[in-house]
Scaffold this motif. Structure first.
Motif, mmCIF file in Angstrom:
data_model
loop_
_atom_site.group_PDB
_atom_site.id
_atom_site.type_symbol
_atom_site.label_atom_id
_atom_site.label_comp_id
_atom_site.label_asym_id
_atom_site.label_seq_id
_atom_site.Cartn_x
_atom_site.Cartn_y
_atom_site.Cartn_z
ATOM 1 N N GLU A 177 -2.747 5.704 1.438
ATOM 2 C CA GLU A 177 -3.114 4.290 1.637
ATOM 3 C C GLU A 177 -3.070 3.693 3.323
ATOM 4 N N ARG A 221 0.632 -0.830 -0.201
ATOM 5 C CA ARG A 221 -0.189 -0.466 -0.127
ATOM 6 C C ARG A 221 0.760 1.235 -0.032
ATOM 7 N N THR A 222 0.552 2.327 -0.143
ATOM 8 C CA THR A 222 1.414 3.490 -0.629
ATOM 9 C C THR A 222 0.766 4.608 0.755
#
Length: 448
Positions: free
Chosen positions: A374, A370-371
């Motif tokens: 996020e 995930r970024t």
């Protein structure tokens, strides 16, 4: 008149409780929780039912039932010593075990004692129809005759369809007839009343109060829904209907003020739980209602001993299966799929106001792929869930990072999340699958 409030003290399994009424009331509770006690208290208060010695919970204390009516037509009641004409009329009945009942009306903030006859003069302005949970020939006959008496007293020409049903009922008297058929006749009468009331733009029964115990009996789900719609229509047009039910087909979130959850504890007896404030606002109304009612199974939450809130299908399927495998599954718990993490707080809000025990189960969602944006968004949602929980009623359990990683005991790639429910269930149902200790601890906490 319309019954708006009732205080019940020392009646059967009720030590003390208070109910605020809408035209439609939905009384929900486990078997033997006290729903029938509430109905019998209402009937006694309205003079429809005689007192019985077992009605008093504590023989050393008086039975007291006190209620407020809304005098819709501003009718004046001419009693022996006073005239009663307020918009709100308070009545009270008191009864000791070995003494005659005493009756009172509130005038100028003072309780004035009145005779039983004067009391009945006021309460009979709210005609009552009672349909018990098991309607046999005699009870059905009594209901139909009571219905006809109300229509006649109001000088209303009854619909031809009701006459046809009554003719059918009369023809059945000489034969053995199942309770299901009697119930179906009552269903048809409700349908006819709704149709003709809609045409007249007011209820044919006017302000009459119908107490209907377990209307779902002998009806398939489609008919349950139709009967509920007819009830809603009749109450919008002026009738009063109080229902005791175990069916989620008689639950509607738009009418949450009508929901009355009944619970009984040995120490304090039966209590009712209602919420009369504003539950949701703005976009919450649209989002929550669409999410909630698109799946009728979600109506189960009002009947559950405890609610397990989960994000989606995978959690619901896997938790149900693994809890059974561990021997801890409870059928009076409901696993509720909320649709997404974002909507869990709204379900929590609903459970909080009705004081229904719950556990919120959600994914931490801090996967390595995930970024940062996020992960931050997920942290905020997780925080919102935790802050929504009322620790006196509910709790929460967090998966690391989701139930799939708990199942497989490995960090999962984003590409591995296709057809999640199918592959998750396939894995846990394998005879060689061993439940990881960390996951088992969480499942046991969820079902505790």
């Amino acid at each position: 008149m319309y019954l708006k409030k009732l205080k019940i003290k020392n009646w059967q399994c009720i030590d003390e409780t208070e109910i605020k009424f809408e035209n439609l009331m939905l009384f929900i509770g486990q078997s033997n929780s006290g729903k029938s006690s509430i109905m019998s208290a209402i009937m006694f208060f309205l003079g429809y039912r005689n007192f019985r010695s077992k009605d008093i919970r504590d023989e050393e204390q008086p039975l007291i039932i006190e209620g407020r009516f809304y005098n819709y037509y501003n009718k004046t009641f001419h009693l022996k010593n006073i005239d009663v004409s307020n918009k709100n009329i308070w009545l009270k009945v008191e009864k000791n075990l070995e003494e005659e009942a005493r009756y009172f009306v509130l005038v100028d903030n003072r309780w004035n004692r009145i005779s039983e006859k004067e009391y009945i003069t006021i309460t009979e302005s709210t005609p009552l129809l009672y349909i018990p949970s098991f309607s046999d020939r005699e009870q059905s006959c009594f209901f139909i005759n009571s219905l006809l008496n109300i229509l006649e007293s109001k000088k209303i020409n009854r619909p031809e369809t009701i006459d046809e049903m009554i003719d059918t009922f009369n023809k059945l008297q000489s034969d053995y007839v199942s309770r299901g058929l009697y119930r179906n006749l009552i269903f048809e009468i409700f349908r006819s009343l709704a149709i003709y009331s809609k045409k007249k733009k007011h209820s044919l029964l006017d302000n009459s109060l119908i107490i209907f115990e377990e209307p779902e009996l002998y009806l398939h789900p489609q008919k349950e829904k139709e009967l509920f719609e007819n009830m809603c229509l009749l109450t919008k047009l002026g009738c009063q209907i109080y229902v005791t039910t175990h069916s989620s087909n008689f639950i509607n979130l738009y009418m949450y003020k009508s929901i009355c959850i009944v619970r009984k504890e040995e120490s304090i007896g039966t209590k009712v739980f209602q919420f009369k404030g504003f539950l949701f606002s703005g976009d919450e109304v649209k989002n929550f209602n669409m999410n909630y009612w698109i799946n009728p199974d979600r109506g189960e939450l009002f009947f559950a001993k405890k609610v397990i809130l989960v994000e989606g299908q995978t959690d619901k399927i896997v938790l149900g299966y693994l809890s059974k495998r561990l021997g801890i599954y409870k059928y009076d718990y409901s696993i509720l799929e909320c649709g997404s993490k974002s909507l869990i707080p709204q379900f929590i809000k609903l459970l909080n106001v009705f004081k229904i025990p719950y556990v919120a189960v959600y994914d931490k969602d801090n996967h390595f792929w995930r970024t940062p944006e996020e992960i931050e968004n997920s942290k905020q949602k997780n925080k919102t869930i935790k802050n929504s929980v009322n620790k006196e009623i509910g709790t929460w359990v967090e998966f690391e990072n989701d139930i799939e990683e708990e199942i497989y005991q490995e960090n999962r790639e984003r590409k591995n999340y296709k057809n999640k429910p199918f592959y998750a269930l396939k894995t846990v149902t394998d005879s060689k699958y061993i439940i990881p200790k960390r996951l088992e601890i969480k499942i046991r906490k969820i079902f505790s």
